[in-house]
Design a protein around this motif. Structure first.
Motif, PDB file in Angstrom:
ATOM      1  N   ASP A   1      64.914   3.199  48.676  1.00 37.26           N
ATOM      2  CA  ASP A   1      64.443   4.341  47.882  1.00 37.26           C
ATOM      3  C   ASP A   1      63.561   3.911  46.705  1.00 37.26           C
ATOM      4  OD1 ASP A   1      65.714   6.030  49.604  1.00 37.26           O
ATOM      5  OD2 ASP A   1      67.381   6.537  48.255  1.00 37.26           O
ATOM      6  N   PRO A   2      63.900   2.785  46.005  1.00 35.41           N
ATOM      7  CA  PRO A   2      63.006   2.347  44.923  1.00 35.41           C
ATOM      8  C   PRO A   2      61.594   2.033  45.419  1.00 35.41           C
ATOM      9  CG  PRO A   2      65.138   1.265  44.725  1.00 35.41           C
ATOM     10  CD  PRO A   2      65.134   1.971  46.041  1.00 35.41           C
ATOM     11  N   VAL A   3      61.483   1.510  46.636  1.00 36.20           N
ATOM     12  CA  VAL A   3      60.163   1.205  47.184  1.00 36.20           C
ATOM     13  C   VAL A   3      59.368   2.500  47.376  1.00 36.20           C
ATOM     14  CG1 VAL A   3      58.892   0.121  49.068  1.00 36.20           C
ATOM     15  CG2 VAL A   3      61.083  -0.834  48.345  1.00 36.20           C
ATOM     16  N   VAL A   4      60.032   3.517  47.925  1.00 33.27           N
ATOM     17  CA  VAL A   4      59.374   4.812  48.117  1.00 33.27           C
ATOM     18  C   VAL A   4      58.871   5.361  46.791  1.00 33.27           C
ATOM     19  CG1 VAL A   4      59.699   7.199  48.871  1.00 33.27           C
ATOM     20  CG2 VAL A   4      60.752   5.338  50.167  1.00 33.27           C
ATOM     21  N   ARG A   5      59.714   5.285  45.769  1.00 29.75           N
ATOM     22  CA  ARG A   5      59.335   5.798  44.439  1.00 29.75           C
ATOM     23  C   ARG A   5      58.162   5.009  43.855  1.00 29.75           C
ATOM     24  NH1 ARG A   5      61.926   6.501  39.357  1.00 29.75           N
ATOM     25  NH2 ARG A   5      60.225   6.981  37.895  1.00 29.75           N
ATOM     26  N   ILE A   6      58.213   3.687  43.953  1.00 31.76           N
ATOM     27  CA  ILE A   6      57.146   2.850  43.409  1.00 31.76           C
ATOM     28  C   ILE A   6      55.820   3.177  44.091  1.00 31.76           C
ATOM     29  CG2 ILE A   6      56.272   0.478  43.269  1.00 31.76           C
ATOM     30  CD1 ILE A   6      59.253  -0.386  42.982  1.00 31.76           C
ATOM     31  N   LYS A   7      55.830   3.259  45.424  1.00 31.06           N
ATOM     32  CA  LYS A   7      54.591   3.504  46.156  1.00 31.06           C
ATOM     33  C   LYS A   7      54.059   4.912  45.925  1.00 31.06           C
ATOM     34  CE  LYS A   7      52.808   0.984  48.279  1.00 31.06           C
ATOM     35  NZ  LYS A   7      51.833  -0.066  47.882  1.00 31.06           N
ATOM     36  N   LYS A   8      54.953   5.848  45.638  1.00 31.92           N
ATOM     37  CA  LYS A   8      54.525   7.220  45.360  1.00 31.92           C
ATOM     38  C   LYS A   8      53.823   7.309  44.014  1.00 31.92           C
ATOM     39  CE  LYS A   8      56.257  11.945  44.842  1.00 31.92           C
ATOM     40  NZ  LYS A   8      57.457  12.830  44.886  1.00 31.92           N
ATOM     41  N   GLU A   9      54.376   6.637  42.999  1.00 30.07           N
ATOM     42  CA  GLU A   9      53.837   6.765  41.655  1.00 30.07           C
ATOM     43  C   GLU A   9      52.788   5.703  41.331  1.00 30.07           C
ATOM     44  OE1 GLU A   9      56.535   7.557  38.520  1.00 30.07           O
ATOM     45  OE2 GLU A   9      57.966   8.618  39.789  1.00 30.07           O
ATOM     46  N   ARG A  10      52.903   4.533  41.968  1.00 32.18           N
ATOM     47  CA  ARG A  10      51.936   3.458  41.736  1.00 32.18           C
ATOM     48  C   ARG A  10      51.551   2.839  43.083  1.00 32.18           C
ATOM     49  NH1 ARG A  10      50.043   2.681  36.303  1.00 32.18           N
ATOM     50  NH2 ARG A  10      51.739   3.227  34.885  1.00 32.18           N
ATOM     51  N   PRO A  11      50.768   3.549  43.876  1.00 33.67           N
ATOM     52  CA  PRO A  11      50.465   3.059  45.233  1.00 33.67           C
ATOM     53  C   PRO A  11      49.738   1.724  45.260  1.00 33.67           C
ATOM     54  CG  PRO A  11      49.084   4.940  44.657  1.00 33.67           C
ATOM     55  CD  PRO A  11      50.130   4.848  43.600  1.00 33.67           C
ATOM     56  N   GLN A  12      49.135   1.332  44.130  1.00 37.12           N
ATOM     57  CA  GLN A  12      48.402   0.071  44.108  1.00 37.12           C
ATOM     58  C   GLN A  12      49.330  -1.133  44.013  1.00 37.12           C
ATOM     59  OE1 GLN A  12      48.653   2.191  41.661  1.00 37.12           O
ATOM     60  NE2 GLN A  12      48.729   1.201  39.653  1.00 37.12           N
ATOM     61  N   ILE A  13      50.610  -0.920  43.687  1.00 35.47           N
ATOM     62  CA  ILE A  13      51.558  -2.029  43.580  1.00 35.47           C
ATOM     63  C   ILE A  13      52.012  -2.442  44.977  1.00 35.47           C
ATOM     64  CG2 ILE A  13      53.817  -2.762  42.719  1.00 35.47           C
ATOM     65  CD1 ILE A  13      53.506  -0.803  40.423  1.00 35.47           C
ATOM     66  N   SER A  14      51.936  -3.727  45.273  1.00 32.36           N
ATOM     67  CA  SER A  14      52.432  -4.257  46.541  1.00 32.36           C
ATOM     68  C   SER A  14      53.870  -4.726  46.350  1.00 32.36           C
ATOM     69  CB  SER A  14      51.568  -5.434  47.010  1.00 32.36           C
ATOM     70  OG  SER A  14      50.246  -5.019  47.250  1.00 32.36           O
ATOM     71  N   VAL A  15      54.769  -4.223  47.197  1.00 30.49           N
ATOM     72  CA  VAL A  15      56.186  -4.585  47.103  1.00 30.49           C
ATOM     73  C   VAL A  15      56.539  -5.530  48.251  1.00 30.49           C
ATOM     74  CG1 VAL A  15      58.559  -3.748  47.075  1.00 30.49           C
ATOM     75  CG2 VAL A  15      56.731  -2.361  46.053  1.00 30.49           C
ATOM     76  N   VAL A  16      57.077  -6.690  47.901  1.00 31.29           N
ATOM     77  CA  VAL A  16      57.549  -7.644  48.898  1.00 31.29           C
ATOM     78  C   VAL A  16      59.070  -7.730  48.773  1.00 31.29           C
ATOM     79  CG1 VAL A  16      57.509 -10.030  49.700  1.00 31.29           C
ATOM     80  CG2 VAL A  16      55.410  -8.959  48.849  1.00 31.29           C
TER      81      VAL A  16
END
Length: 254
Positions: free
Chosen positions: A65-80
Motif C-alpha cells: 500500500d505505501p508503494v501505491v500511495r508514493i506512486k500516486k502522489e509522487r509518480p517520478q519516485i522509483s521504488v525498489v
C-alpha cells in the motif's frame, strides 16, 4: 552517477547500514528510517529519486500500500523493494503496486546499486536469478488452500477473467478491445464489471488483488481463462457473447 535516495526498513539497523554503504559509494541519502506506518508520508515529503523499501512479507495483504500511495502522489519516485525470495504473486504484487524493482535483501551492495540505477533510468530492476526462482515456484507450486482466490474466481465469467488477465498485463482499453475483437465501449463495460465484482476502485487495485490472492494462477489451472473459443461454452460465456453483440451493434468503426 549520484542518486538521491531514501532507505526505509522496519529494521532501523539494516536501514542505517545500507544507507552508510551507499553513502560510501557516493550516493546522497536523504534519510534512513524505520517508520513502517508512516513510510509513504516520509517518502512523499522528502521526494527522493529512488526509495529502497524493505519488505519482510511480500505476499501479505496490503504490504505494498505505501508503494501505491508514493506512486500516486509522487509518480517520478522509483521504488525498489528489498525483500526475501518471494512467491510469484509477491513479485507480481510489488510491480502491480507500482514498484520499479525487486531485490533480495541479502543481495550484495553492488547488486542494490545496479537496481537503483536501472530503476532511476525507468527500467525494471529484477535479477534473472530471482525471476528464475520465482517461476520455479510457479511451475511447481506448494499445495496450499487459496479460498479467497477461489471465491473471487467464482464471481467472474470466463470473459471477465480474460479481461482481468489483460488488465494485469498492463493493457489499456484499446489493447483489450483489439485483443478480444470487441468494441472499446464493450471492453470498458467488462472492466467496470470486473472492478465492481472484485470491489476495488481501480485497475491497479484489481491487478494487485489478483496477484495477492492467486486468482489468475487458479484460473489458468482450472482452464477458466481464455475459454471463449472452446467447445461447450458455459452459461456465463454465452451471456457475455450476447451482451457483447448487443453493445457492439451499430458501433461501426469504434
Amino acid at each position: 552517477m549520484v542518486v538521491r535516495l531514501m532507505v526505509v526498513d522496519d529494521h532501523r539497523l539494516l536501514a542505517e547500514a545500507l544507507a552508510s554503504a551507499l553513502k560510501l559509494r557516493g550516493h546522497r541519502v536523504l534519510a534512513a528510517a524505520a517508520p513502517s506506518a508512516g513510510a509513504a508520508d516520509l517518502v512523499v515529503s522528502r521526494a527522493p529519486e529512488v526509495c529502497l523499501l524493505g519488505c519482510a512479507a511480500p505476499a501479505a495483504p496490503g504490504v505494498f500500500d505505501p508503494v501505491v500511495r508514493i506512486k500516486k502522489e509522487r509518480p517520478q519516485i522509483s521504488v525498489v523493494v528489498l525483500g526475501p525470495v518471494p512467491s510469484p504473486r509477491g513479485i507480481a504484487a510489488a510491480f502491480a503496486a507500482g514498484a520499479s524493482g525487486y531485490v533480495r535483501n541479502d543481495e550484495r551492495i553492488e547488486g542494490v546499486e545496479r537496481a537503483m540505477l536501472k530503476a532511476r533510468a525507468g527500467e525494471a530492476a529484477v535479477s534473472p536469478l530471482l525471476l528464475q526462482q520465482a517461476f520455479e515456484e510457479l511451475l511447481h507450486p506448494a499445495a496450499q488452500p487459496d479460498d479467497e482466490g477461489a471465491r473471487l474466481l467464482q464471481l467472474l465469467t470466463p470473459r471477465e477473467v480474460e479481461v482481468l488477465m489483460r488488465v494485469a498485463d498492463g493493457e489499456d482499453t484499446r489493447l483489450i478491445a483489439a485483443g478480444m475483437s470487441i468494441a472499446p465501449s464493450t471492453a470498458r463495460t467488462h472492466v467496470q464489471r470486473v472492478l465492481m465484482k472484485l470491489e476495488v476502485g481501480s485497475r491497479l487495485e484489481a491487478a494487485a488483488l489478483a496477484a495477492r490472492t492467486g486468482l489468475l494462477e487458479r484460473a489458468v489451472r482450472n482452464g477458466a481463462a481464455r475459454a471463449a473459443g472452446a467447445g461447450g461454452a458455459e452459461a456465463g460465456e454465452g451471456e457475455d457473447a450476447e451482451e457483447d453483440a448487443e453493445e457492439d451493434a451499430g458501433l461501426g468503426s469504434e
